[in-house]
Scaffold this motif. Structure first.
Motif, PDB file in Angstrom:
ATOM      1  N   MET A   1       0.955  -0.920   0.062  1.00  0.00           N
ATOM      2  CA  MET A   1      -0.427   0.090  -0.398  1.00  0.00           C
ATOM      3  C   MET A   1       0.971   1.146   0.261  1.00  0.00           C
ATOM      4  O   MET A   1      -0.168   2.302  -0.346  1.00  0.00           O
ATOM      5  CB  MET A   1      -0.858  -0.352   1.398  1.00  0.00           C
ATOM      6  N   LEU A   2       2.067   1.062   0.605  1.00  0.00           N
ATOM      7  CA  LEU A   2       3.155   1.930   0.736  1.00  0.00           C
ATOM      8  C   LEU A   2       3.550   2.348  -0.978  1.00  0.00           C
ATOM      9  O   LEU A   2       3.267   4.232  -1.238  1.00  0.00           O
ATOM     10  CB  LEU A   2       4.392   1.902   1.352  1.00  0.00           C
ATOM     11  N   ASN A   3       3.492   1.520  -1.722  1.00  0.00           N
ATOM     12  CA  ASN A   3       3.336   2.158  -3.582  1.00  0.00           C
ATOM     13  C   ASN A   3       2.453   3.114  -3.710  1.00  0.00           C
ATOM     14  O   ASN A   3       2.366   3.676  -4.291  1.00  0.00           O
ATOM     15  CB  ASN A   3       4.503   0.727  -4.188  1.00  0.00           C
ATOM     16  N   ALA A   4       1.453   2.639  -3.749  1.00  0.00           N
ATOM     17  CA  ALA A   4      -0.104   2.911  -4.068  1.00  0.00           C
ATOM     18  C   ALA A   4      -0.327   4.403  -3.720  1.00  0.00           C
ATOM     19  O   ALA A   4      -0.793   5.607  -4.413  1.00  0.00           O
ATOM     20  CB  ALA A   4      -1.026   2.112  -4.069  1.00  0.00           C
ATOM     21  N   HIS A   5      -0.150   4.869  -2.201  1.00  0.00           N
ATOM     22  CA  HIS A   5       0.326   6.005  -1.757  1.00  0.00           C
ATOM     23  C   HIS A   5       0.836   6.901  -2.149  1.00  0.00           C
ATOM     24  O   HIS A   5       0.757   7.673  -2.899  1.00  0.00           O
ATOM     25  CB  HIS A   5      -0.062   5.853  -0.284  1.00  0.00           C
ATOM     26  N   GLN A   6       2.477   6.079  -2.357  1.00  0.00           N
ATOM     27  CA  GLN A   6       3.543   7.445  -2.617  1.00  0.00           C
ATOM     28  C   GLN A   6       3.413   7.312  -4.246  1.00  0.00           C
ATOM     29  O   GLN A   6       3.723   8.258  -4.485  1.00  0.00           O
ATOM     30  CB  GLN A   6       4.824   7.001  -1.809  1.00  0.00           C
TER      31      GLN A   6
ATOM     32  N   LEU B   1       0.299   6.950  -6.407  1.00  0.00           N
ATOM     33  CA  LEU B   1      -0.727   7.681  -7.513  1.00  0.00           C
ATOM     34  C   LEU B   1      -1.724   8.412  -5.840  1.00  0.00           C
ATOM     35  O   LEU B   1      -2.935   8.792  -6.175  1.00  0.00           O
ATOM     36  CB  LEU B   1      -1.183   6.027  -7.450  1.00  0.00           C
ATOM     37  N   GLY B   2      -1.430   8.615  -4.560  1.00  0.00           N
ATOM     38  CA  GLY B   2      -2.464   9.341  -4.049  1.00  0.00           C
ATOM     39  C   GLY B   2      -2.821   7.826  -3.501  1.00  0.00           C
ATOM     40  O   GLY B   2      -4.286   9.195  -2.892  1.00  0.00           O
ATOM     41  N   LEU B   3      -3.376   7.317  -3.091  1.00  0.00           N
ATOM     42  CA  LEU B   3      -3.710   6.412  -3.466  1.00  0.00           C
ATOM     43  C   LEU B   3      -3.952   5.456  -1.785  1.00  0.00           C
ATOM     44  O   LEU B   3      -2.730   5.730  -1.448  1.00  0.00           O
ATOM     45  CB  LEU B   3      -4.380   4.625  -4.003  1.00  0.00           C
ATOM     46  N   LYS B   4      -4.777   5.613  -1.371  1.00  0.00           N
ATOM     47  CA  LYS B   4      -5.261   5.008  -0.067  1.00  0.00           C
ATOM     48  C   LYS B   4      -5.766   3.737  -0.317  1.00  0.00           C
ATOM     49  O   LYS B   4      -6.582   3.057  -1.141  1.00  0.00           O
ATOM     50  CB  LYS B   4      -6.393   5.202   0.886  1.00  0.00           C
ATOM     51  N   ARG B   5      -5.028   2.823   1.277  1.00  0.00           N
ATOM     52  CA  ARG B   5      -6.029   1.244   0.977  1.00  0.00           C
ATOM     53  C   ARG B   5      -6.952   1.321   0.783  1.00  0.00           C
ATOM     54  O   ARG B   5      -7.389   0.234  -0.630  1.00  0.00           O
ATOM     55  CB  ARG B   5      -5.498   0.885   2.493  1.00  0.00           C
ATOM     56  N   GLY B   6      -8.672   1.873   1.095  1.00  0.00           N
ATOM     57  CA  GLY B   6      -9.311   1.750   0.674  1.00  0.00           C
ATOM     58  C   GLY B   6     -10.365   1.956  -0.835  1.00  0.00           C
ATOM     59  O   GLY B   6     -10.747   1.716  -1.471  1.00  0.00           O
TER      60      GLY B   6
ATOM     61  N   ALA C   1       2.699  -7.359  -8.850  1.00  0.00           N
ATOM     62  CA  ALA C   1       2.679  -6.147  -9.773  1.00  0.00           C
ATOM     63  C   ALA C   1       2.536  -5.249  -8.430  1.00  0.00           C
ATOM     64  O   ALA C   1       1.207  -5.289  -7.811  1.00  0.00           O
ATOM     65  CB  ALA C   1       2.268  -6.144 -10.816  1.00  0.00           C
ATOM     66  N   PRO C   2       3.643  -4.526  -7.586  1.00  0.00           N
ATOM     67  CA  PRO C   2       5.106  -5.095  -7.920  1.00  0.00           C
ATOM     68  C   PRO C   2       5.089  -5.833  -7.523  1.00  0.00           C
ATOM     69  O   PRO C   2       4.825  -6.128  -6.289  1.00  0.00           O
ATOM     70  CB  PRO C   2       5.742  -3.742  -7.556  1.00  0.00           C
ATOM     71  N   CYS C   3       6.327  -6.425  -8.035  1.00  0.00           N
ATOM     72  CA  CYS C   3       6.835  -7.483  -6.976  1.00  0.00           C
ATOM     73  C   CYS C   3       7.994  -7.235  -6.130  1.00  0.00           C
ATOM     74  O   CYS C   3       9.151  -6.711  -6.839  1.00  0.00           O
ATOM     75  CB  CYS C   3       7.742  -8.931  -8.050  1.00  0.00           C
TER      76      CYS C   3
END
Length: 152
Positions: A1-6, A8-13, A45-47
């Motif tokens: 989730m760290l990648n998605a946040h960093q 894409l600016g996305l949160k887990r939800g 993805a990502p691995c």
């Protein structure tokens, strides 16, 4: 989730809302942890290098690596979109091991020969290639048609 946040600016939800089913990474009793759960295989993805190493050694300590092990045991396609560089010898040997086990190491490297004009086009090209590996038709990226106008 760290990648998605960093990246894409996305949160887990936000990410979970895109999925039909969500499992906790620690739930090694989830259906996809078993080889009897039918899939075409899986793409990671990502691995991370840690996940690559776990897959190479058969370490099934979380749902991702357990599902990869189950897919591999069942002769299903396992694609690892490794995105860490530079690589050292341990990473290269883990990639070799995964490949010898039937897995596919697929770094999401942009294909510049199609002259992408956006990050989205670069991502879509990698995604299209992965979907091709699973036999899933898509029109996410143009297909190579050779070089036109090239002489000899």
């Amino acid at each position: 989730m760290l990648n998605a946040h960093q990246e894409l600016g996305l949160k887990r939800g936000d990410v979970e809302a895109l999925a039909d089913v969500v499992h906790n990474v620690n739930d090694i009793a989830a259906p996809l942890a078993s080889g009897s759960f039918r899939t075409m295989g899986m793409a990671i993805a990502p691995c991370s290098v840690k996940t690559l190493a776990a897959c190479a050694s058969g370490l099934a300590d979380n749902l991702i690596t357990r599902a990869a092990t189950s897919a591999s045991r069942s002769a299903r396609r396992v694609v690892l979109m490794l995105r860490e560089t530079p690589l050292n010898l341990a990473h290269i040997r883990a990639m070799e091991t995964v490949t010898l086990m039937g897995g596919i190491v697929f770094p999401p490297v942009p294909r510049f020969y199609q002259r992408p004009t956006s990050i989205e086009q670069m991502v879509d090209h990698s995604l299209a290639r992965v979907l091709d590996l699973f036999g899933i038709d898509n029109a996410l990226a143009p297909r190579w048609e050779g070089i036109t106008g090239a002489s000899g």
